[in-house]
Design a protein around this motif. Structure first.
Motif, short mmCIF file in Angstrom:
data_model
loop_
_atom_site.label_atom_id
_atom_site.label_comp_id
_atom_site.label_asym_id
_atom_site.label_seq_id
_atom_site.Cartn_x
_atom_site.Cartn_y
_atom_site.Cartn_z
N GLU A 118 0.81 -1.21 0.00
CA GLU A 118 0.00 0.00 0.00
C GLU A 118 0.85 1.27 0.00
N SER A 119 2.13 1.14 0.34
CA SER A 119 3.02 2.31 0.37
C SER A 119 3.90 2.42 -0.87
N ASN A 120 3.70 1.51 -1.82
CA ASN A 120 4.47 1.52 -3.07
C ASN A 120 5.98 1.44 -2.85
N VAL A 121 6.38 0.60 -1.90
CA VAL A 121 7.80 0.37 -1.65
C VAL A 121 8.43 -0.23 -2.91
N GLN A 122 9.64 0.20 -3.23
CA GLN A 122 10.31 -0.27 -4.45
C GLN A 122 10.71 -1.75 -4.38
N ASN A 123 11.10 -2.20 -3.19
CA ASN A 123 11.49 -3.60 -3.03
C ASN A 123 11.50 -3.94 -1.55
N ILE A 124 10.97 -5.09 -1.20
CA ILE A 124 11.04 -5.59 0.17
C ILE A 124 11.88 -6.84 0.20
N SER A 125 12.81 -6.88 1.13
CA SER A 125 13.68 -8.05 1.35
C SER A 125 13.18 -8.76 2.60
N PHE A 126 12.84 -10.03 2.45
CA PHE A 126 12.29 -10.81 3.56
C PHE A 126 13.32 -11.80 4.08
N ALA A 127 13.58 -11.75 5.38
CA ALA A 127 14.53 -12.66 6.01
C ALA A 127 13.86 -13.99 6.31
N SER A 128 14.26 -15.03 5.57
CA SER A 128 13.74 -16.36 5.81
C SER A 128 14.85 -17.23 6.40
N THR A 129 14.75 -18.53 6.25
CA THR A 129 15.62 -19.43 7.00
C THR A 129 15.81 -20.76 6.29
N ALA A 130 16.89 -21.44 6.61
CA ALA A 130 17.11 -22.79 6.11
C ALA A 130 16.14 -23.78 6.73
N PHE A 181 1.38 -11.45 -2.69
CA PHE A 181 1.37 -10.00 -2.90
C PHE A 181 2.08 -9.63 -4.19
N VAL A 182 3.12 -10.38 -4.53
CA VAL A 182 3.81 -10.17 -5.80
C VAL A 182 2.85 -10.43 -6.96
N LYS A 183 2.12 -11.54 -6.88
CA LYS A 183 1.20 -11.92 -7.96
C LYS A 183 -0.02 -11.01 -8.05
N GLN A 184 -0.61 -10.70 -6.92
CA GLN A 184 -1.88 -9.95 -6.94
C GLN A 184 -1.69 -8.45 -7.07
N TYR A 185 -0.66 -7.92 -6.41
CA TYR A 185 -0.52 -6.47 -6.35
C TYR A 185 0.74 -5.94 -7.03
N GLY A 186 1.57 -6.83 -7.55
CA GLY A 186 2.78 -6.38 -8.22
C GLY A 186 3.88 -5.91 -7.28
N LEU A 187 3.81 -6.33 -6.01
CA LEU A 187 4.84 -5.96 -5.05
C LEU A 187 6.19 -6.50 -5.52
N LYS A 188 7.22 -5.70 -5.40
CA LYS A 188 8.58 -6.13 -5.71
C LYS A 188 9.20 -6.70 -4.44
N ALA A 189 9.81 -7.89 -4.56
CA ALA A 189 10.28 -8.56 -3.36
C ALA A 189 11.42 -9.52 -3.65
N ASN A 190 12.14 -9.86 -2.60
CA ASN A 190 13.16 -10.90 -2.64
C ASN A 190 13.19 -11.59 -1.29
N VAL A 191 13.66 -12.83 -1.28
CA VAL A 191 13.67 -13.65 -0.07
C VAL A 191 15.08 -14.17 0.17
N LEU A 192 15.58 -14.01 1.39
CA LEU A 192 16.91 -14.49 1.76
C LEU A 192 16.78 -15.60 2.79
N ARG A 193 17.36 -16.74 2.48
CA ARG A 193 17.34 -17.88 3.40
C ARG A 193 18.68 -17.97 4.12
N PHE A 194 18.65 -17.63 5.42
CA PHE A 194 19.86 -17.64 6.24
C PHE A 194 20.09 -19.03 6.83
N VAL A 195 21.35 -19.33 7.14
CA VAL A 195 21.68 -20.59 7.82
C VAL A 195 22.73 -20.33 8.89
N THR A 196 22.40 -20.61 10.12
CA THR A 196 23.30 -20.50 11.27
C THR A 196 24.21 -19.28 11.17
N ALA A 197 23.56 -18.11 11.07
CA ALA A 197 24.31 -16.85 11.09
C ALA A 197 24.92 -16.65 12.47
#
Length: 352
Positions: A118-130, A181-197
């Protein structure tokens, strides 16, 4: 790796920015010239973690689980990039003993994804996990198999997916939610899968810091959870931060990316490395088989990170351990015994 000058003067929001990885990311973004806002409820993070950047950021104390659309609108207004690291999280002991608490992440994530859309962010990076990967791929000690992003593909909803306990399932579901949200609203996003940081500012619920803590307190016998043969892929925090920033520059379609070294070490070997750096060893090791240990053998294939981001880890485990131990010894005073609650609860109050 090229961390572009595009970050200069960009409005960047970091959720969970007072926590371990988040605070290092904040410092890096500030150094790149970004105008950084941190939103954190300080449930696991601390303002002390932000001491290097506190005069150059905007800090908002806010609980993203129990929030309102009006509050979110104000927080996310005019933000160009969002790094979403806020979560109920911890090491293996914490996530195993707090299954209901970690399920709160579904609400936190939905609020953040919707606010970004809703805020028209250019890209959201989501912290995921192994932990999003099937445990059956991680059951053989001595395996040389490296987990690939395709082993748990949130874009293939007709395919097989499985995950590691409630925390992993929650993160996997949030990856699917983000893609919606990417599919329905065109949100720009990426997902990072961390492992034992690991690295400075991490708390004792996580493996490396727990082991350093036990050595600092000269725990003898030194207790290791499990039989010590479990294998892990350890990734230093500065490498994680660089990967996050590169992904925000280059990935916008929600593609998940592994950030790991691809190299396995056994728990007992790493504990002995820590003891060697600290110039101390216990008279014996005890192995507590009643404690949670997680997957038996885990390492990530980072070929996609190399191909798509130009990323690969720069800090060896030996160097990373030295940096982490130096920080911990300087910032913590030994008390003469190990507080077991500190290994399970990240908000346990102890003097340092």
């Amino acid at each position: 790796m090229n961390l572009e000058s595009k970050w200069k003067e960009q409005n960047v929001l970091v959720t969970g920015g007072a926590s371990f990885i988040g605070s290092h990311l904040v410092d890096k973004l500030v150094n790149l010239g970004s105008k950084v806002t941190v939103v954190d409820d300080l449930s696991s993070g601390t303002l002390e973690n932000l001491s290097e950047s506190k005069d150059n950021i905007t800090f908002i104390k806010h609980d993203l689980e129990y929030t309102t659309k009006e509050d979110l609108k104000k927080i996310f207004k005019d933000q160009n990039y969002v790094f979403h690291l806020a979560a109920v999280h911890g090491g293996r002991g914490f996530i195993t003993t707090h299954p209901a608490d970690v399920c709160s992440n579904a609400s936190i994530d939905h609020h953040v994804f919707q606010a970004c859309s809703e805020s028209n962010v250019q890209n959201i990076s989501f912290a995921s996990t192994a932990c999003v990967y099937p445990t059956e791929l991680q059951e053989k000690i001595g395996s040389d198999y490296k987990l690939k992003e395709s082993d748990s593909n949130p874009k293939n909803l007709d395919g097989y997916m499985s995950a590691d306990i409630e925390y992993g399932w929650g993160k996997l579901n949030s990856e699917i939610q983000l893609l919606s949200f990417v599919k329905q609203y065109g949100l720009k996003a990426n997902v990072l899968r961390f492992v034992t940081a690991y690295g400075p500012r991490e708390n004792e619920t996580h493996a490396i810091i727990a082991w350093v803590y036990k050595a600092l307190e000269k725990m003898d016998p030194y207790v290791i959870w499990g039989d010590g043969k479990q294998e892990r892929d350890f990734t230093y925090v500065s490498d994680i931060v660089d990967g996050c920033i590169l992904a925000a520059q280059k990935i916008t379609d929600g593609t998940p990316i592994n950030l790991g070294t691809g190299r396995r070490y056994t728990v007992i070997d790493v504990v002995k490395m820590i003891c060697k750096v600290m110039d101390w060893s216990p008279s014996k090791f005890d192995f507590d088989m009643s404690k949670p240990t997680g997957a038996l053998s885990r390492a990530l294939d980072n070929s996609e990170a190399k191909r798509l981001l130009g990323w690969e880890p720069q800090i060896s485990l030996e160097v990373g351990l030295k940096k982490t131990i130096d920080w911990y010894v300087k910032s913590h005073n030994p008390k003469g015994s190990v507080n077991p609650d500190l290994l399970l609860e990240h908000n346990t109050k102890v003097a340092t």
